[in-house]
Design a protein around this motif. Structure first.
Motif, PDB file in Angstrom:
ATOM      1  N   GLY A  86       0.796  -1.228   0.000  1.00 35.99           N
ATOM      2  CA  GLY A  86       0.000   0.000   0.000  1.00 35.99           C
ATOM      3  C   GLY A  86       0.824   1.272   0.000  1.00 35.99           C
ATOM      4  N   SER A  87       1.949   1.257   0.672  1.00 40.95           N
ATOM      5  CA  SER A  87       2.753   2.477   0.732  1.00 40.95           C
ATOM      6  C   SER A  87       3.306   2.852  -0.639  1.00 40.95           C
ATOM      7  CB  SER A  87       3.894   2.321   1.735  1.00 40.95           C
ATOM      8  OG  SER A  87       4.795   1.302   1.323  1.00 40.95           O
ATOM      9  N   ILE A  88       3.434   1.886  -1.531  1.00 36.16           N
ATOM     10  CA  ILE A  88       3.971   2.177  -2.863  1.00 36.16           C
ATOM     11  C   ILE A  88       2.849   2.418  -3.867  1.00 36.16           C
ATOM     12  CG2 ILE A  88       5.303   1.250  -4.806  1.00 36.16           C
ATOM     13  CD1 ILE A  88       7.066  -0.135  -2.712  1.00 36.16           C
ATOM     14  N   TYR A  89       1.896   1.459  -3.986  1.00 41.23           N
ATOM     15  CA  TYR A  89       0.882   1.642  -5.029  1.00 41.23           C
ATOM     16  C   TYR A  89      -0.057   2.803  -4.713  1.00 41.23           C
ATOM     17  CZ  TYR A  89      -2.956  -0.939  -2.674  1.00 41.23           C
ATOM     18  OH  TYR A  89      -3.949  -1.349  -1.829  1.00 41.23           O
ATOM     19  N   LEU A  90      -0.334   3.051  -3.429  1.00 41.34           N
ATOM     20  CA  LEU A  90      -1.179   4.200  -3.097  1.00 41.34           C
ATOM     21  C   LEU A  90      -0.448   5.522  -3.353  1.00 41.34           C
ATOM     22  CD1 LEU A  90      -2.992   2.924   0.104  1.00 41.34           C
ATOM     23  CD2 LEU A  90      -3.954   3.257  -2.176  1.00 41.34           C
ATOM     24  N   LYS A  91       0.852   5.531  -3.106  1.00 39.04           N
ATOM     25  CA  LYS A  91       1.632   6.720  -3.406  1.00 39.04           C
ATOM     26  C   LYS A  91       1.580   7.026  -4.906  1.00 39.04           C
ATOM     27  CE  LYS A  91       6.175   8.710  -2.469  1.00 39.04           C
ATOM     28  NZ  LYS A  91       7.458   8.507  -1.827  1.00 39.04           N
ATOM     29  N   LYS A  92       1.688   5.981  -5.726  1.00 37.58           N
ATOM     30  CA  LYS A  92       1.592   6.146  -7.183  1.00 37.58           C
ATOM     31  C   LYS A  92       0.213   6.662  -7.579  1.00 37.58           C
ATOM     32  CE  LYS A  92       5.035   2.648  -8.382  1.00 37.58           C
ATOM     33  NZ  LYS A  92       5.280   1.341  -9.042  1.00 37.58           N
ATOM     34  N   LEU A  93      -0.821   6.107  -6.954  1.00 36.58           N
ATOM     35  CA  LEU A  93      -2.193   6.537  -7.253  1.00 36.58           C
ATOM     36  C   LEU A  93      -2.381   8.008  -6.941  1.00 36.58           C
ATOM     37  CD1 LEU A  93      -5.415   4.588  -6.679  1.00 36.58           C
ATOM     38  CD2 LEU A  93      -5.282   6.914  -5.886  1.00 36.58           C
ATOM     39  N   PHE A  94      -1.996   8.432  -5.731  1.00 37.85           N
ATOM     40  CA  PHE A  94      -2.193   9.822  -5.352  1.00 37.85           C
ATOM     41  C   PHE A  94      -1.301  10.771  -6.147  1.00 37.85           C
ATOM     42  CE2 PHE A  94      -4.051   7.764  -1.534  1.00 37.85           C
ATOM     43  CZ  PHE A  94      -5.322   8.309  -1.664  1.00 37.85           C
ATOM     44  N   ALA A  95      -0.125  10.308  -6.546  1.00 40.25           N
ATOM     45  CA  ALA A  95       0.738  11.137  -7.398  1.00 40.25           C
ATOM     46  C   ALA A  95       0.079  11.374  -8.748  1.00 40.25           C
ATOM     47  CB  ALA A  95       2.099  10.477  -7.555  1.00 40.25           C
ATOM     48  N   ALA A  96      -0.610  10.358  -9.269  1.00 35.86           N
ATOM     49  CA  ALA A  96      -1.285  10.491 -10.555  1.00 35.86           C
ATOM     50  C   ALA A  96      -2.483  11.435 -10.461  1.00 35.86           C
ATOM     51  CB  ALA A  96      -1.745   9.124 -11.063  1.00 35.86           C
ATOM     52  N   LEU A  97      -3.048  11.570  -9.279  1.00 31.21           N
ATOM     53  CA  LEU A  97      -4.199  12.462  -9.086  1.00 31.21           C
ATOM     54  C   LEU A  97      -3.770  13.923  -8.971  1.00 31.21           C
ATOM     55  CD1 LEU A  97      -6.299  10.430  -6.511  1.00 31.21           C
ATOM     56  CD2 LEU A  97      -6.665  10.618  -8.961  1.00 31.21           C
ATOM     57  N   ALA A  98      -2.527  14.155  -8.607  1.00 28.85           N
ATOM     58  CA  ALA A  98      -2.052  15.525  -8.375  1.00 28.85           C
ATOM     59  C   ALA A  98      -1.903  16.299  -9.662  1.00 28.85           C
ATOM     60  CB  ALA A  98      -0.719  15.499  -7.637  1.00 28.85           C
TER      61      ALA A  98
END
Length: 94
Positions: free
Chosen positions: A82-94
């Protein structure tokens, strides 16, 4: 608004329509923006696939460099934690 599809990809190939959902929602976003009333906040749509299937277990992909291609289509692999794939998800939303 963000759509998340938490399903596996084991038997899909790279041409499967499901992997184009991220583009389809952006097309819809553009259509809806054209219909918005003056002064309305813009609607932002995103679509992600969170795959419990490990990248190494995909049957129709083969080449490890394809992982980058899948991530560019908003396909994220939960095996990374979660710490990696969620970080990628939220980065894509920014």
């Amino acid at each position: 608004m963000t759509f998340v599809d938490p399903k596996g990809l084991r038997n899909l190939d790279l041409s499967h329509p499901k992997l184009g959902l991220h583009k389809e929602v952006k097309t819809l976003e553009t259509t809806l923006a054209g219909q918005a009333k003056a002064g309305e906040a813009p609607l932002v749509l995103n679509a992600f696939i969170l795959s419990p299937t490990k990248f190494a277990d995909l049957l129709n992909v083969g080449d490890p460099t394809k992982k980058t291609d899948l991530e560019s289509r908003n396909v994220l692999f939960m095996e990374e934690g979660g710490s990696i794939y969620l970080k990628k998800l939220f980065a894509a939303l920014a």
